[in-house]
Design a protein around this motif. Structure first.
Motif, PDB file in Angstrom:
ATOM      1  N   ASP A   1       0.308   6.950 -10.391  1.00 42.93           N
ATOM      2  CA  ASP A   1       0.755   6.075 -11.478  1.00 42.93           C
ATOM      3  C   ASP A   1      -0.080   4.797 -11.372  1.00 42.93           C
ATOM      4  N   PRO A   2      -1.331   4.834 -11.864  1.00 47.55           N
ATOM      5  CA  PRO A   2      -2.262   3.744 -11.583  1.00 47.55           C
ATOM      6  C   PRO A   2      -1.859   2.418 -12.231  1.00 47.55           C
TER       7      PRO A   2
ATOM      8  N   VAL B   1      -3.506  -1.634 -12.890  1.00 46.71           N
ATOM      9  CA  VAL B   1      -4.615  -2.577 -12.760  1.00 46.71           C
ATOM     10  C   VAL B   1      -4.040  -3.972 -12.986  1.00 46.71           C
TER      11      VAL B   1
ATOM     12  N   GLY C   1      -5.984   3.762  -1.681  1.00 45.93           N
ATOM     13  CA  GLY C   1      -4.871   3.491  -2.584  1.00 45.93           C
ATOM     14  C   GLY C   1      -4.996   2.140  -3.259  1.00 45.93           C
ATOM     15  N   THR C   2      -5.794   1.241  -2.671  1.00 42.42           N
ATOM     16  CA  THR C   2      -6.067  -0.028  -3.343  1.00 42.42           C
ATOM     17  C   THR C   2      -7.571  -0.237  -3.402  1.00 42.42           C
ATOM     18  N   LEU C   3      -8.057  -0.803  -4.499  1.00 40.17           N
ATOM     19  CA  LEU C   3      -9.497  -0.893  -4.714  1.00 40.17           C
ATOM     20  C   LEU C   3      -9.823  -2.178  -5.470  1.00 40.17           C
TER      21      LEU C   3
ATOM     22  N   HIS D   1      -7.323  -2.261  -8.612  1.00 40.34           N
ATOM     23  CA  HIS D   1      -6.780  -1.006  -9.119  1.00 40.34           C
ATOM     24  C   HIS D   1      -6.003  -0.360  -7.981  1.00 40.34           C
ATOM     25  N   THR D   2      -4.719  -0.024  -8.223  1.00 37.22           N
ATOM     26  CA  THR D   2      -3.965   0.688  -7.192  1.00 37.22           C
ATOM     27  C   THR D   2      -3.451   1.989  -7.766  1.00 37.22           C
ATOM     28  N   LEU D   3      -3.203   2.950  -6.857  1.00 35.53           N
ATOM     29  CA  LEU D   3      -2.739   4.258  -7.291  1.00 35.53           C
ATOM     30  C   LEU D   3      -1.266   4.244  -7.615  1.00 35.53           C
TER      31      LEU D   3
ATOM     32  N   ARG E   1       2.593   1.734  -8.122  1.00 33.50           N
ATOM     33  CA  ARG E   1       3.218   0.434  -8.320  1.00 33.50           C
ATOM     34  C   ARG E   1       3.537  -0.231  -6.970  1.00 33.50           C
TER      35      ARG E   1
END
Lengths: 156, 90, 113
Positions: free
Chosen positions: A90-91, A93, A118-120, A132-134, A136
């Motif tokens: 559930d990405p 940004v 998982g975090t970018l 951007h995370t995968l 919430r």
């Protein structure tokens, strides 16, 4: 001067650890290359507290240990998501504040975010990061700011 | 166990290659190439233990360096193209 | 080298292989480019660490161990930078994240053009 000496020391250790042959000729070549590299980087004017962060040397191990723990946890989370059938991601940004002042600590923070799967970090601006995370939960953990606090503690 | 690991690494490299061929855009392909490169480093290191010759580890170190530089280089090309296009549009 | 170390090494290699397979599966399964970067991250951090640790436990010589640690350090330093460069280039080129069904329904920060 202090930074040049430290860099020459690191380079010498690097050579000794990598070569494995301790004859006179090879040690002489090693000393020569250490000198040439030190001279070139002195000429390029890249040797300062940013490139050789000596002041972080004693605080870094504790942070790195904590970071390894975080990497374990986030890897476990991602492994669960990959093997679970259905809709595992559930990405999100969003922007996250970037409280650090020095470039070294900003890079350490952004790289730590990237190292934990998982975090970018997508983009870096003056006072915020585009993340951007995968999930919430990953974004909530970043906005809660434990990692930012620990990196800021490195600065002081 | 060593040969099992090598087989797994080869499998992952195969997946990366498949993605590099099918990937919808250029960035997927670069990502696949990056994954392929880092797995090559692991493969060389594992093979050096399988054959019992530690000299291969030097090659693995060099390959890690080259892989990183190649990814940055390819991305730099796309950035330069974008900057040129923007400069041309203005 | 005792049998105990060999067992520990086998265990590390097994965990590393499992993580590599997980990363590859995620790489195939995830629907969009940014999610695939995360899947790559699994194989590049923990899996690389476990495989190299497993190899390290197999050697009784100092020189290969130093080199394995160097490889691990270098991968850990370079892989986040490479994935950031990839994400930034893709973002600037207009690639936007998608959710599971392949739609662009991910909420973006409002300051973005």
């Amino acid at each position: 001067m202090r930074y040049s000496l430290a860099m020459a020391g690191f380079l010498a250790i690097f050579w000794l650890a990598n070569s494995g042959h301790y004859s006179g000729l090879l040690l002489g070549l090693g000393a020569l290359s250490v000198l040439v590299v030190s001279w070139i980087s002195h000429r390029m004017d890249v040797v300062d507290h940013e490139s050789i962060p000596l002041h972080l040397l004693f605080k870094l191990p504790r942070y790195l240990l904590w970071l390894v723990g975080q990497i374990f946890l986030s890897n476990l989370d991602l492994v669960r998501r990959v093997w679970r059938p259905g809709t595992p991601i559930d990405p999100v940004v969003a922007r996250v504040p970037l409280p650090q002042d020095s470039d070294v600590c900003r890079v350490v923070y952004a790289n730590s975010i990237n190292l934990t799967p998982g975090t970018l970090t997508i983009d870096m601006e003056q006072d915020s990061l585009l993340i951007h995370t995968l999930s919430r939960e990953g974004m909530d953990a970043l906005q809660e700011g434990e990692m930012a606090r620990r990196v800021t503690a490195l600065e002081q | 166990m060593l040969s099992f690991t090598i087989i797994v690494i080869l499998l992952v490299m195969l997946v990366a290659l498949a993605r590099a061929f099918t990937g919808p855009n250029v960035f997927d392909r670069v990502l696949a190439a990056n994954l392929f490169g880092t797995k090559t480093v692991l493969l060389i290191a594992a093979i050096s233990y399988l054959l019992g010759s530690p000299d291969y580890l030097d090659i693995a170190v060099i390959y890690a360096l080259i892989n990183y530089i190649s990814v940055i280089g390819v991305l730099r090309v796309t950035e330069i193209r974008r900057e040129r296009r923007q400069a041309g549009a203005e | 080298m005792s049998t105990l170390w060999l067992w520990a090494s086998d265990a590390c290699l097994l965990i590393g292989s499992f993580l590599l397979l997980t990363g590859a599966l995620g790489f195939l399964r995830f629907p969009d480019f940014y999610a695939r970067i995360h899947a790559c991250g699994v194989t590049e951090t923990l899996a690389t660490g476990f495989v190299l640790l497993g190899l390290l436990l197999r050697s009784d010589d100092a020189m290969p161990q130093v080199k394995l640690v160097l490889i691990l350090l270098f991968v850990l330093f370079s892989s986040p930078t490479a994935s950031h460069a990839l994400a930034k280039a893709a973002w600037n080129a207009g690639v936007r994240p998608r959710d599971n069904s392949g739609k662009r329904r991910v909420s973006l920060p409002h300051t973005d053009p």
